[in-house]
Design a protein around this motif. Structure first.
Motif, PDB file in Angstrom:
ATOM      1  N   ILE A   1      32.287  54.445  46.634  1.00 54.90           N
ATOM      2  CA  ILE A   1      33.397  55.355  46.324  1.00 54.90           C
ATOM      3  C   ILE A   1      33.798  56.178  47.551  1.00 54.90           C
ATOM      4  O   ILE A   1      34.329  57.285  47.438  1.00 54.90           O
ATOM      5  CB  ILE A   1      33.074  56.273  45.127  1.00 54.90           C
ATOM      6  CG1 ILE A   1      31.760  57.039  45.319  1.00 54.90           C
ATOM      7  CG2 ILE A   1      33.006  55.444  43.843  1.00 54.90           C
ATOM      8  CD1 ILE A   1      31.469  58.035  44.186  1.00 54.90           C
TER       9      ILE A   1
ATOM     10  N   ASP B   1      31.136  59.744  49.537  1.00 59.53           N
ATOM     11  CA  ASP B   1      31.499  60.746  50.553  1.00 59.53           C
ATOM     12  C   ASP B   1      31.916  62.052  49.874  1.00 59.53           C
ATOM     13  O   ASP B   1      33.049  62.514  50.019  1.00 59.53           O
ATOM     14  CB  ASP B   1      32.624  60.226  51.467  1.00 59.53           C
ATOM     15  CG  ASP B   1      33.921  59.934  50.701  1.00 59.53           C
ATOM     16  OD1 ASP B   1      34.997  59.988  51.330  1.00 59.53           O
ATOM     17  OD2 ASP B   1      33.866  59.672  49.484  1.00 59.53           O
TER      18      ASP B   1
ATOM     19  N   ASN C   1      35.544  61.877  53.374  1.00 62.17           N
ATOM     20  CA  ASN C   1      36.333  63.077  53.036  1.00 62.17           C
ATOM     21  C   ASN C   1      36.065  64.198  54.040  1.00 62.17           C
ATOM     22  O   ASN C   1      36.959  64.927  54.429  1.00 62.17           O
ATOM     23  CB  ASN C   1      35.976  63.553  51.623  1.00 62.17           C
ATOM     24  CG  ASN C   1      36.566  62.651  50.565  1.00 62.17           C
ATOM     25  OD1 ASN C   1      37.702  62.218  50.675  1.00 62.17           O
ATOM     26  ND2 ASN C   1      35.775  62.347  49.546  1.00 62.17           N
TER      27      ASN C   1
ATOM     28  N   ASP D   1      36.250  64.503  43.905  1.00 58.86           N
ATOM     29  CA  ASP D   1      36.276  63.511  42.827  1.00 58.86           C
ATOM     30  C   ASP D   1      35.000  62.679  42.818  1.00 58.86           C
ATOM     31  O   ASP D   1      34.567  62.188  41.775  1.00 58.86           O
ATOM     32  CB  ASP D   1      37.531  62.635  42.907  1.00 58.86           C
ATOM     33  CG  ASP D   1      37.615  61.812  44.171  1.00 58.86           C
ATOM     34  OD1 ASP D   1      37.290  62.353  45.246  1.00 58.86           O
ATOM     35  OD2 ASP D   1      38.019  60.638  44.099  1.00 58.86           O
TER      36      ASP D   1
ATOM     37  N   ASP E   1      37.506  58.375  41.878  1.00 65.74           N
ATOM     38  CA  ASP E   1      36.165  57.777  41.939  1.00 65.74           C
ATOM     39  C   ASP E   1      35.558  57.545  40.566  1.00 65.74           C
ATOM     40  O   ASP E   1      34.751  56.620  40.391  1.00 65.74           O
ATOM     41  CB  ASP E   1      35.231  58.658  42.789  1.00 65.74           C
ATOM     42  CG  ASP E   1      35.593  58.602  44.263  1.00 65.74           C
ATOM     43  OD1 ASP E   1      35.285  59.557  44.990  1.00 65.74           O
ATOM     44  OD2 ASP E   1      36.215  57.591  44.687  1.00 65.74           O
TER      45      ASP E   1
END
Ligand code: RIB
Ligand code: CA
Length: 308
Positions: free
Chosen positions: A125, A11, A40, A15, A237
């Motif tokens: 992630i 997403d 996110n 990071d 991540d």
């Protein structure tokens, strides 16, 4: 040594961008597919961001757009952390939508797995919505998954709420499907994410390394992770990628984990029976510690591969 075939559900996300860069340029990894999920920021933005990144990186990796909504409740996104675009701070190339697969991410995941001559490692992630849907719609794919390595959860406390880590909290029902899938799972949660950070001296170093690092430094300065006020930028991540290529960096514990689906204050909590008092079968291997220095050295060395 042959490359490890992986697929990444993501997403992006600041990071996420660092983790994708490390994975796409790593000599030991073969990224077969990138799938996007709402998290996110919205699915429109996470998909656009994934396309922008592969455009910038010059990588010809299939990208498929995934679920725009958690399985049950509405998404409470992470734009307060990642900015309105999800990758604020840098002017990226325009996304080339002709490179976006026509199939939904869950179909693309199913097709890749069922057509692959070898097992594939699934790296997640972001929220687990796509993965949960995949296992409910096409359980036969589990036979083609080597293991799941996911960034999410915590054996202590959360970051989106006092008990909920963002990826799990965003879609606990999907996470429940994953943790009850019976597949080998390694989880890198906040317990190591909070120790996996870069600070001012790394930020100053990055622009001198290469163009990708210059971009990352610019976006990191807009990344309001929990410890931003201390000048610390958490690379949550990237821990999932480190788990693939340098697992010895972490202390791993086998345990039983349940995802709390109810409760005003506890929904989304990953409840780990670390004391093994209740005799439940292990369903996850959790990273409970990491050397910050070892992570930082690995992170910077890995980014030196990202030459465009
Ligand atoms: O809690 C950290 C996780 O939430 C990371 O994956 C970050 O990108 C956000 O999605
Ligand atoms: Ca993420």
């Amino acid at each position: 040594m042959s490359k490890l075939p992986i697929m990444i559900d993501t997403d992006p996300g600041i990071d996420d961008a660092a983790a994708l860069a490390i994975a796409l340029f790593h000599p030991d990894l073969d990224v077969k597919l990138i799938t996007t999920v709402a998290g996110n920021v919205s699915i429109e933005k996470t998909t656009a961001n994934a396309l922008k990144l592969i455009e910038m990186f010059g990588k010809d990796v299939p990208i498929a757009r995934g679920c725009e909504h958690p399985l049950v409740y509405d998404l409470d996104d992470g734009s307060e952390v990642h900015g309105i675009t999800g990758m604020d701070g840098w002017v990226f190339p325009e996304p080339d939508y002709s490179r976006l697969m026509k199939e939904h991410a869950v179909i693309a995941m199913r097709d890749l797995l069922m057509e692959s001559p070898e097992e594939i490692t699934l790296v997640a992630i972001g929220p687990l919505t796509n993965v949960g849907m995949l296992f409910r719609l096409f359980p036969e794919v589990k036979a083609k998954i080597n293991e799941i390595v996911l960034m999410g959860g915590s054996v202590t406390r959360g970051n989106k709420t006092p008990t909920g880590e963002f990826n799990i909290y965003s879609d606990p029902e999907a996470a429940h499907i994953v943790f009850t899938s019976g597949l080998p799972i390694r989880m890198v949660g906040l317990d190591v994410g909070w120790k996996s950070f870069v600070d001012g001296k790394h930020m100053d170093m990055l622009p001198e390394i290469n163009k990708v690092c210059e971009m990352l430094e610019a976006t990191f300065r807009h990344y309001r992770s929990n410890q931003f006020e201390k000048g610390i930028v958490n690379m949550y991540d990237s821990d999932a990628i480190a788990a693939l290529v340098k697992p010895e960096m972490f202390k791993w514990v086998n345990t039983h984990l349940d995802v709390e689906l109810e409760g005003k204050y506890g929904r989304g909590q990953t409840v780990c029976d670390l004391d093994e008092r209740y005799g439940k079968a292990h369903n996850v291997t959790v990273a409970v510690d990491v050397s910050t220095k070892v992570f930082q050295d690995w992170f910077i060395e890995s980014l030196k591969n990202c030459n465009i």
